[in-house]
Design a protein around this motif. Structure first.
Motif, PDB file in Angstrom:
ATOM      1  N   ARG A   1      42.876   1.266  37.223  1.00 15.64           N
ATOM      2  CA  ARG A   1      43.593   0.491  36.216  1.00 15.64           C
ATOM      3  C   ARG A   1      42.895   0.666  34.878  1.00 15.64           C
ATOM      4  N   TYR A   2      43.692   0.585  33.787  1.00 12.77           N
ATOM      5  CA  TYR A   2      43.186   0.927  32.466  1.00 12.77           C
ATOM      6  C   TYR A   2      43.209  -0.291  31.548  1.00 12.77           C
ATOM      7  N   HIS A   3      42.208  -0.355  30.660  1.00 12.13           N
ATOM      8  CA  HIS A   3      42.125  -1.441  29.688  1.00 12.13           C
ATOM      9  C   HIS A   3      41.396  -0.938  28.452  1.00 12.13           C
ATOM     10  N   LEU A   4      41.528  -1.664  27.351  1.00 14.00           N
ATOM     11  CA  LEU A   4      40.890  -1.298  26.096  1.00 14.00           C
ATOM     12  C   LEU A   4      39.400  -1.610  26.142  1.00 14.00           C
ATOM     13  N   THR A   5      38.606  -0.791  25.448  1.00 10.22           N
ATOM     14  CA  THR A   5      37.191  -1.109  25.250  1.00 10.22           C
ATOM     15  C   THR A   5      37.066  -2.128  24.128  1.00 10.22           C
ATOM     16  N   LYS A   6      35.878  -2.686  23.982  1.00 10.70           N
ATOM     17  CA  LYS A   6      35.670  -3.665  22.914  1.00 10.70           C
ATOM     18  C   LYS A   6      35.803  -3.009  21.539  1.00 10.70           C
ATOM     19  N   GLU A   7      35.453  -1.702  21.426  1.00  9.78           N
ATOM     20  CA  GLU A   7      35.624  -1.011  20.154  1.00  9.78           C
ATOM     21  C   GLU A   7      37.102  -0.921  19.782  1.00  9.78           C
ATOM     22  N   ALA A   8      37.932  -0.611  20.754  1.00  9.13           N
ATOM     23  CA  ALA A   8      39.362  -0.513  20.479  1.00  9.13           C
ATOM     24  C   ALA A   8      39.934  -1.876  20.094  1.00  9.13           C
ATOM     25  N   VAL A   9      39.512  -2.915  20.807  1.00  6.36           N
ATOM     26  CA  VAL A   9      39.984  -4.266  20.478  1.00  6.36           C
ATOM     27  C   VAL A   9      39.562  -4.629  19.062  1.00  6.36           C
TER      28      VAL A   9
END
Length: 877
Positions: A861-869
């Motif tokens: 499953r995929y999620h954003l990194t804190k940098e992307a957020v």
């Protein structure tokens, strides 16, 4: 303890003993343990009870009765330290000893006092002991640790500095780090370089930890000069076996009376969320990597103007999948400690650890990587860090795992100047002034208001002499005198009782080259290039009758004879600047060699220029920056005898900071890279989009580049640093508010290059900076520094919402807010694209650190990194 365990194994499992080839006989050793844990010291004796076991049928063993047993001792390099038979006379005799089946016979008792065949103590270290029965082929070996007696004199002290913690308390979530220094307040002494430091912890009158460490007692240094400080390194302890309460820590030389101690209050926070990840057998291996490569001595070396990047990894070393999760955005954080145990950088400064629930599943040998923001090598007060050794620690409070790495930093003196402005200096300069034939001869010594203060010379020791009128209104000049080579790049300790001699400084009472000052009162200021900062003012009543004109005549044969260290040399050559992948290097090209410049602190406001030639007084220098490690011979320039600047052609100013640029044309470089519009290192294609969409910027471009801030095309000089600064200013004007990594990525510059050019532009008042959380944002001077923060522009880092990658990021951002994490198949269905295409773009987004995958059940499953957020949440509509 370890030796005893080995002996018990040998007894319990006779087949593990070494036996003669084609023989049923085997040795069994029982070894008396040392009086203290794990190692032997003077006063201990190595006692071995030797037995021979017959593992087969009844048999006879033929041996020499005059030499029934032999003991050999070798060091870690295989050198023979002791031979018990060296002074023995073994006669040519033989005797048969009958053994019944399975019989064990006590054969001999051996005792050794750790002295060699000359009755001298052997050196400290790891010792391999081999016991054998001569002429039988029977032998057995084991290792021990030995600490030789040290005779260091009364002046040796150990200084301990427990490191600061991010929380301000000591608990089981983080290990204890202790900086250790060895100080010699007495006469010059000899050390045992193989001796090791011992650490002991006591709680409630019980010893809970007692170990020899890998730190050497004198850091492999055999001679310790008077007043010298030696950094032994950092000790680390994870509080094994400790309970909440006060702990006494003792650190020193094993078997000696030389110890130092401190106490601390410790809190046991209880069992962590994932206790299986703790300890030496943890399936999760944590590693820390620094962006700079190691130098010739195996240590990372950084310099003023560098920036240091960090990355850390988790690796699952077990066969089974490993599951863990994070509850906040501070998953793996970095902090840096100086030699005084102070935190000079912490990635959590000015940053909130927001709640986050991210699960991770690592398969066998799978690695999870975290890339951390670059650090500009400045401390929490905004000053450049000082020359010295630094410890970098990466840690996870939730998982209670960590890793560390060392680097050495070489400051050009700006850090000292910045810190000295605080005015807190415990060092006083003591002077003895005598008149000389052309001025004054001043004996300079140092005295401390505080006992045991450390003194460091940043480069060749020098005393800066400033001469002015008594009222301070007239300044007659400034120059320096070198103290000598003995103080170069060394640390010393200063006390309130012992004077530290710097030497005689000759002060000429002249203005310019040979204008004698008029009689009267003058103020002489002496400043030492040391840390802590030291300064002294002297008032003199000058009478110039003693000066003769001949005193100013200098023969060419006397060049460099006064005030220059005896190990200096005079060299002639021309300067060139060579760009490397991670920075640039100044090289002095002589007729026979290339010399790397690493220090100019002995000169005020001097820097080399490309093609500048001259004759210089130099000192050999051991410091080599990592990006310049190709050149083995490095120098400090301490004197300039003559210089010739290159001619200026076509009325064009020569750029002092020229760099070689092999960059492709701007169109070739930026147009194909559409995906980088959404990366944390900014957007290469965004530059082209921004310029083309703005009429003020839309001008012709060709294969040689495009126009930026009036710089039309690429200049014919490939070494013209103004081209790179033109690109940088053009991009900042189009994208004000970009941070360091965004600029570096957008312009394809290395850390060293962009740091250098930003510094030049800032000194020229072409741009300014402002801190924004964990980032530093840069703005062109066309935007006022006084602009309110809420009115400052932020660059558009969001991808085109119509692009596929932009749609993927928006979906992941939306699902993340809902607490759900889609699979690759889910994304393909919702975006109506093939799984192969989605997989390709997901890999690209992972490469740029914007997307992470975790295993949930049988699927990823995929999620954003804190940098992307961070990027998505800081874009203005």
């Amino acid at each position: 303890m370890l030796v005893t365990l080995v002996a018990l194994i040998l007894i319990a499992i006779p087949s593990a003993s070494v036996a003669a080839e084609d023989s049923n006989f085997s040795l069994s050793l029982q070894i008396d343990e040392p009086t203290i844990e794990d190692w032997y010291i003077a006063g201990d004796a190595l006692t071995i009870n030797l037995a021979i076991i017959n593992l087969g049928n009844a048999d006879s063993l033929i041996s020499n009765p005059t030499c029934p047993v032999a003991l050999l001792a070798h060091d870690a390099l295989g050198n023979l330290l002791y031979d018990s038979l060296q002074d023995s006379t073994c006669r040519q005799q033989s005797r048969g000893t009958d053994f019944a089946a399975g019989e064990q016979i006590e054969w001999a008792n051996i005792e050794w006092d750790f002295k060699d065949n000359s009755n001298e103590w052997i050196n400290s270290g790891d010792i391999t002991i081999t016991v054998s029965v001569p002429e039988t082929g029977l032998s057995s070996s084991f290792d021990i640790q030995w600490q030789s007696p040290l005779f260091l004199g009364d002046g040796i002290e150990i200084q301990l500095t427990p490191a600061q913690t991010q929380s301000g308390t000591y608990d089981s979530a983080n290990p204890l780090f202790v900086s250790i220094q060895l100080v010699n307040l007495g006469e010059e002494t000899i050390a045992d370089k193989d001796c090791r430091i011992q650490i002991k912890a006591k709680q409630n009158e019980s010893i809970i930890h007692n170990k020899l460490t890998n730190l050497r007692c004198a850091n492999n240094q055999e001679v310790i000069s008077q007043f010298e400080i030696i950094n032994l390194g950092w000790l680390e302890w994870n509080f094994e076996g400790a309970e909440s309460g006060n702990i006494l820590i003792e650190i020193g030389f094993a078997g000696q009376q030389l110890f130092s101690n401190f106490s601390l209050d410790y809190s046991d926070l209880g069992s962590p969320l994932y206790p299986q990840l703790l300890g030496n057998n943890s399936p999760l291996v944590t590693e820390l990597f620094l962006s700079h490569p190691t130098g010739p001595n195996g240590i990372v070396i950084t310099g003023t103007g560098d920036s240091l990047g960090f990355s850390s990894t988790y690796t699952n070393t077990h066969v089974e999948d490993l599951f863990f999760s994070f509850q906040n955005t501070c998953r793996m954080e970095i902090f840096v400690l100086n030699q005084r145990g102070n935190i000079v950088y912490d990635s959590r400064d000015n940053r909130e650890c927001r709640a986050l629930n991210v699960d991770h599943i690592l398969e066998e040998n799978e690695m999870l990587t975290f890339t951390h923001a670059d650090w500009g090598m400045t401390d929490r007060q905004g000053c450049n860090i000082l020359t010295g050794d630094y410890l970098v620690v990466v840690e996870s409070d939730e998982l209670r795992v960590h890793a560390s790495a060392l680097f050495h930093h070489v400051d050009d003196g700006s850090g000292q100047i910045c810190n000295a402005e605080e005015g807190d200096t415990p060092i006083n300069i003591s002077t003895e002034v005598q008149e000389s034939n052309n001025g004054y001869s001043v004996g300079v010594s140092l005295l401390s208001e505080v006992d045991g203060i450390g003194l460091y010379f940043n480069g060749p020791c020098k005393v800066i002499v400033s001469l002015s009128s008594i009222d301070g209104e007239q300044h007659f000049g400034e120059y320096f005198e070198l103290c000598g080579a003995d103080q170069s790049q060394l640390q010393y300790v200063i006390s309130s009782e012992n004077l530290f001699e710097i030497g005689q400084i000759n002060i000429s009472m002249t203005e310019g080259e040979n204008t004698v000052l008029e009689p009267g009162e003058y103020e002489i200021t002496l400043t030492l290039n040391s840390w802590p900062y030291a300064e002294e003012k002297i008032i003199v009543d000058w009478n110039n009758n003693s000066i003769e004109e001949d005193d100013f005549q200098t023969s060419s044969d006397d060049i460099g004879s006064e005030g220059i260290p005896s190990n200096s040399q005079i060299v002639s050559g021309s300067w060139s600047y060579i760009t490397t992948e991670s920075g640039g290097c100044w090289i002095l090209n002589t007729n026979s060699q290339q010399l790397l410049l690493t220090d100019t602190s002995a000169l005020s406001n001097w820097q080399p220029e490309p093609h500048l030639s001259g004759t210089y007084g130099v000192l050999s220098n051991a410091n080599v920056w990592s990006e310049c490690s190709t050149w083995e011979n490095s120098i400090s320039v301490i004197t300039i005898y003559d210089e010739t600047k290159p001619p200026v052609e076509n009325n064009q100013e020569i750029d002092n900071n020229a760099e070689v640029s092999d960059a492709p044309s701007v169109i070739e470089e930026y147009a194909p890279v559409a995906i980088s519009a959404i990366t944390s290192v900014s957007v290469l294609s965004l530059l082209l989009v921004t310029i083309v969409s703005n009429e003020a910027w839309r001008i012709p471009a060709s294969q040689f580049g495009l126009t930026i801030i009036g710089l039309i095309g690429r200049t014919h000089e490939t070494t013209d640093g103004r081209y790179q600064r033109g690109r940088l200013m053009g991009y900042l004007t189009a994208n004000p508010g970009c941070h360091f990594r965004a600029l570096m990525g957008a312009l394809s510059m290395s850390n060293g290059q962009i740091t250098h050019h930003l510094k030049v532009l800032e000194e020229e008042d072409n741009l300014w900076r402002r801190k924004d959380g964990r980032l530093v944002r840069y703005y062109p001077a066309t935007i006022s520094f006084n602009t309110p923060e809420d009115e400052l522009p932020i660059p558009a880092l969001t991808p085109d919402p119509n692009s596929l990658q932009g749609k993927i990021l928006r979906l992941l951002d939306h699902d993340g807010e809902m607490g759900t994490y889609p699979t690759q198949s889910d994304l393909a269905d919702r975006l109506e694209k093939s799984q192969q295409l989605i997989s390709h773009h997901l890999r690209t987004l992972q490469k740029y650190g914007l997307v992470e995958k975790t295993r949930g059940g049988l699927k990823h499953r995929y999620h954003l990194t804190k940098e992307a957020v961070f990027l998505l949440n800081n874009v203005r509509p």
